[in-house]
Design a protein around this motif. Structure first.
Motif, PDB file in Angstrom:
ATOM      1  N   ILE A  90       2.402   0.940  12.087  1.00  0.00           N
ATOM      2  CA  ILE A  90       2.344   0.069  10.909  1.00  0.00           C
ATOM      3  C   ILE A  90       0.953   0.129  10.284  1.00  0.00           C
ATOM      4  O   ILE A  90       0.799   0.234   9.063  1.00  0.00           O
ATOM      5  CB  ILE A  90       2.705  -1.380  11.294  1.00  0.00           C
ATOM      6  CG1 ILE A  90       4.176  -1.462  11.698  1.00  0.00           C
ATOM      7  CG2 ILE A  90       2.420  -2.341  10.134  1.00  0.00           C
ATOM      8  CD1 ILE A  90       4.577  -2.791  12.310  1.00  0.00           C
ATOM      9  N   GLY A  91      -0.069   0.061  11.124  1.00  0.00           N
ATOM     10  CA  GLY A  91      -1.445   0.100  10.624  1.00  0.00           C
ATOM     11  C   GLY A  91      -1.778   1.408   9.937  1.00  0.00           C
ATOM     12  O   GLY A  91      -2.405   1.420   8.870  1.00  0.00           O
ATOM     13  N   VAL A  92      -1.361   2.536  10.529  1.00  0.00           N
ATOM     14  CA  VAL A  92      -1.629   3.843   9.929  1.00  0.00           C
ATOM     15  C   VAL A  92      -0.957   3.942   8.561  1.00  0.00           C
ATOM     16  O   VAL A  92      -1.571   4.353   7.567  1.00  0.00           O
ATOM     17  CB  VAL A  92      -1.139   4.977  10.851  1.00  0.00           C
ATOM     18  CG1 VAL A  92      -1.211   6.325  10.133  1.00  0.00           C
ATOM     19  CG2 VAL A  92      -1.983   5.031  12.122  1.00  0.00           C
ATOM     20  N   TRP A  93       0.325   3.581   8.505  1.00  0.00           N
ATOM     21  CA  TRP A  93       1.051   3.650   7.227  1.00  0.00           C
ATOM     22  C   TRP A  93       0.449   2.698   6.198  1.00  0.00           C
ATOM     23  O   TRP A  93       0.240   3.074   5.045  1.00  0.00           O
ATOM     24  CB  TRP A  93       2.521   3.303   7.430  1.00  0.00           C
ATOM     25  CG  TRP A  93       3.266   3.213   6.128  1.00  0.00           C
ATOM     26  CD1 TRP A  93       3.793   4.243   5.410  1.00  0.00           C
ATOM     27  CD2 TRP A  93       3.507   2.022   5.358  1.00  0.00           C
ATOM     28  NE1 TRP A  93       4.350   3.778   4.248  1.00  0.00           N
ATOM     29  CE2 TRP A  93       4.196   2.423   4.187  1.00  0.00           C
ATOM     30  CE3 TRP A  93       3.216   0.677   5.551  1.00  0.00           C
ATOM     31  CZ2 TRP A  93       4.587   1.504   3.208  1.00  0.00           C
ATOM     32  CZ3 TRP A  93       3.602  -0.235   4.583  1.00  0.00           C
ATOM     33  CH2 TRP A  93       4.284   0.177   3.429  1.00  0.00           C
ATOM     34  N   LEU A  94       0.167   1.470   6.620  1.00  0.00           N
ATOM     35  CA  LEU A  94      -0.344   0.463   5.693  1.00  0.00           C
ATOM     36  C   LEU A  94      -1.696   0.873   5.128  1.00  0.00           C
ATOM     37  O   LEU A  94      -1.954   0.729   3.923  1.00  0.00           O
ATOM     38  CB  LEU A  94      -0.449  -0.883   6.409  1.00  0.00           C
ATOM     39  CG  LEU A  94      -0.843  -2.098   5.553  1.00  0.00           C
ATOM     40  CD1 LEU A  94       0.184  -2.330   4.456  1.00  0.00           C
ATOM     41  CD2 LEU A  94      -0.982  -3.336   6.440  1.00  0.00           C
ATOM     42  N   GLY A  95      -2.582   1.383   5.979  1.00  0.00           N
ATOM     43  CA  GLY A  95      -3.897   1.805   5.509  1.00  0.00           C
ATOM     44  C   GLY A  95      -3.810   2.909   4.467  1.00  0.00           C
ATOM     45  O   GLY A  95      -4.475   2.861   3.425  1.00  0.00           O
ATOM     46  N   GLY A  96      -2.976   3.919   4.727  1.00  0.00           N
ATOM     47  CA  GLY A  96      -2.822   5.007   3.769  1.00  0.00           C
ATOM     48  C   GLY A  96      -2.168   4.560   2.479  1.00  0.00           C
ATOM     49  O   GLY A  96      -2.575   4.962   1.378  1.00  0.00           O
ATOM     50  N   HIS A  97      -1.145   3.711   2.589  1.00  0.00           N
ATOM     51  CA  HIS A  97      -0.435   3.222   1.399  1.00  0.00           C
ATOM     52  C   HIS A  97      -1.362   2.394   0.508  1.00  0.00           C
ATOM     53  O   HIS A  97      -1.418   2.602  -0.715  1.00  0.00           O
ATOM     54  CB  HIS A  97       0.765   2.379   1.835  1.00  0.00           C
ATOM     55  CG  HIS A  97       1.466   1.695   0.710  1.00  0.00           C
ATOM     56  ND1 HIS A  97       2.273   2.375  -0.187  1.00  0.00           N
ATOM     57  CD2 HIS A  97       1.473   0.397   0.315  1.00  0.00           C
ATOM     58  CE1 HIS A  97       2.748   1.513  -1.085  1.00  0.00           C
ATOM     59  NE2 HIS A  97       2.287   0.309  -0.799  1.00  0.00           N
ATOM     60  N   LEU A  98      -2.096   1.471   1.112  1.00  0.00           N
ATOM     61  CA  LEU A  98      -2.997   0.625   0.324  1.00  0.00           C
ATOM     62  C   LEU A  98      -4.132   1.434  -0.299  1.00  0.00           C
ATOM     63  O   LEU A  98      -4.529   1.197  -1.447  1.00  0.00           O
ATOM     64  CB  LEU A  98      -3.568  -0.488   1.204  1.00  0.00           C
ATOM     65  CG  LEU A  98      -2.580  -1.564   1.668  1.00  0.00           C
ATOM     66  CD1 LEU A  98      -3.264  -2.534   2.626  1.00  0.00           C
ATOM     67  CD2 LEU A  98      -1.977  -2.317   0.488  1.00  0.00           C
ATOM     68  N   ALA A  99      -4.651   2.407   0.452  1.00  0.00           N
ATOM     69  CA  ALA A  99      -5.758   3.209  -0.061  1.00  0.00           C
ATOM     70  C   ALA A  99      -5.327   4.028  -1.272  1.00  0.00           C
ATOM     71  O   ALA A  99      -6.049   4.086  -2.279  1.00  0.00           O
ATOM     72  CB  ALA A  99      -6.294   4.126   1.035  1.00  0.00           C
ATOM     73  N   ASP A 100      -4.161   4.673  -1.198  1.00  0.00           N
ATOM     74  CA  ASP A 100      -3.698   5.454  -2.352  1.00  0.00           C
ATOM     75  C   ASP A 100      -3.329   4.549  -3.525  1.00  0.00           C
ATOM     76  O   ASP A 100      -3.556   4.901  -4.688  1.00  0.00           O
ATOM     77  CB  ASP A 100      -2.497   6.312  -1.960  1.00  0.00           C
ATOM     78  CG  ASP A 100      -2.907   7.632  -1.327  1.00  0.00           C
ATOM     79  OD1 ASP A 100      -4.081   8.021  -1.490  1.00  0.00           O
ATOM     80  OD2 ASP A 100      -2.068   8.265  -0.667  1.00  0.00           O
ATOM     81  N   ARG A 101      -2.784   3.386  -3.225  1.00  0.00           N
ATOM     82  CA  ARG A 101      -2.383   2.469  -4.308  1.00  0.00           C
ATOM     83  C   ARG A 101      -3.590   1.963  -5.081  1.00  0.00           C
ATOM     84  O   ARG A 101      -3.618   2.000  -6.321  1.00  0.00           O
ATOM     85  CB  ARG A 101      -1.601   1.305  -3.721  1.00  0.00           C
ATOM     86  CG  ARG A 101      -1.165   0.282  -4.775  1.00  0.00           C
ATOM     87  CD  ARG A 101      -0.325  -0.814  -4.164  1.00  0.00           C
ATOM     88  NE  ARG A 101       0.065  -1.808  -5.159  1.00  0.00           N
ATOM     89  CZ  ARG A 101       0.818  -2.873  -4.902  1.00  0.00           C
ATOM     90  NH1 ARG A 101       1.267  -3.072  -3.662  1.00  0.00           N
ATOM     91  NH2 ARG A 101       1.118  -3.727  -5.845  1.00  0.00           N
TER      92      ARG A 101
END
Length: 418
Positions: free
Chosen positions: A267-278
């Protein structure tokens, strides 16, 4: 991406399995905590970091899928060899071999993924690849614990190493290499030292590399000792929970910690990448802001969790810092690749991993183990109390990581445009 993610997951199965096996290995081979830290940390990290440099040079101008295939075969063979170790030096040598083999995967994989995806999608793409870290940790801890309970720790090493023999051929034949020419070196191409100086001269790169090493000292430093912490401080409760589940203590802790580290980490890996690109589309500083805030937020969680008297609640609550502690992976790996020219990205990954592994993976577990041994006499030679204190003290590396991530906000815009 599926094959690459699976390869990284196997990388972390072989890396993490030793963590759930630390207690039975310690008892059979009569080891101290510092030896556990050395075996699971520095023995692996030193050669991993050093071997990553020549592997990166190969990745910068070689056939990357084939490099990764050979690396998988090498580390899988050494993991299997660990099952035959009869002494601490033999097991140490096996872990060194695992480290050398595993050094060949990520420099080539990162470089390949960056070639596959445009800049605005790289954090998300790299986050998918780095899902292999928590998923492999889940498999390594859960399966390692269950197999160790049923057949012993030696069989657990054997089971962990065998799948790599199947994945290596898939990497060799299943991945497309965008390059059409290999091994070409021009007379004007800079040497290794010049390349490393160029890489280290980028301020954003330096800051995120050292920050990530501090963050890794917490995450990877804790790894070999979490199962031991729960056995020493919550032993009767854990034994009772394992009995209710119908499995042994190692199997229960492997499942519990694997789910916490694996699912929460994913969850943390996905969330970090998603928020960073957004948010990074509007402000590239988001790529370092998100890891900074996550690292700072994790600090109080560790102190509270390691001080809890309820072992069951501590196991569940551990998911929170595991989510926060994994949020750096997509944004930071995207950042250190994006601030580098294409022709030296493999070298940039290798140097990044050298710093991360020597400080984080290498010194982190050794620091936790040495502090535990050092504090033991001050705490009445209580191994549970000394390990608790050591884990809490080591978690103080997290705010240092947050500070360095935050300082990278001042240079990241300039370095992205270089």
């Amino acid at each position: 991406m599926t094959i690459l993610t699976l390869a990284l997951a196997l990388n972390f199965v072989d890396r993490q399995v030793i963590n759930i096996l630390a207690e039975p290995i310690r008892y059979e081979l009569d080891l101290a905590d510092w030896q556990i830290g050395l075996m699971s940390g520095m023995a692996f990290a030193l050669l991993y970091g050093i071997a990553g440099i020549p592997f990166a040079r190969l990745a910068d101008r070689g056939h990357r899928p084939r490099i990764m295939a050979v690396a998988v075969l090498a580390w899988s063979g050494f993991t299997i060899a660990c099952s035959f170790a009869m002494s601490f030096p033999q097991l140490l040598l096996g872990r060194v071999g695992v480290g050398v083999g595993e050094a060949g995967l990520t420099p080539a994989a990162n470089s390949l993924i960056v070639d596959y995806f445009p800049a605005e999608r790289r954090a998300s793409a790299l986050s998918i690849y780095y899902l292999g870290v928590p998923l492999g940790s889940l498999a390594g801890l859960a399966l390692g614990g269950l197999v160790a309970d049923a057949y012993g720790w030696r069989t657990a090493f054997l089971v962990a190493g065998l799948p790599g023999l199947l994945i290596a051929p898939l990497l060799w034949i299943g991945l497309h290499e965008p390059r059409t020419r290999f091994g070409q070196r021009t007379e004007t191409e800079p040497g290794l030292l010049a390349v490393l100086r160029t890489i280290w001269s980028v301020r954003t790169y330096r800051l995120v590399a050292v920050a990530t090493a501090c963050q890794a000292a917490v995450g990877y430093g804790f790894g070999p000792f979490l199962a031991s912490f729960f056995v020493r401080n919550h032993g009767p409760e854990i034994t009772q929970l394992a009995a209710r589940a119908g499995i042994g203590v190692s199997g229960f802790l492997g499942l519990a910690l694997g789910l916490s580290i694996g699912l929460a980490g994913a969850i943390g890996v996905w969330l970090g990448g998603h928020l960073a690109d957004r948010y990074g589309r509007r402000d590239v500083r988001a790529y370092v802001t998100i890891p900074a805030l996550a690292s700072l937020a994790a600090l109080p969680c560790y102190a509270v969790i390691f001080s809890m008297s309820d072992g069951r609640l501590a196991l569940v609550a551990l998911a929170i810092p595991n989510i926060l502690g994994a949020m750096w992976m997509g944004p930071i790996h995207s950042t250190h690749q994006s601030v580098m020219p294409a022709q030296i990205r493999g070298g940039a990954t290798a140097l990044f991993l050298l710093v991360l592994n020597i400080v984080g993976v290498g010194l982190g577990p050794l620091l936790v183990g040495a502090l535990s041994d050092l504090l033991s006499w001050r705490l009445g030679y209580d191994p549970g109390a000394s390990l608790r204190a050591s884990l809490i003290l080591t978690s103080l590396m997290a705010p240092l990581a947050a500070l360095l991530f935050w300082r990278a906000r001042m240079s990241i815009e300039f370095d992205f445009k270089r």
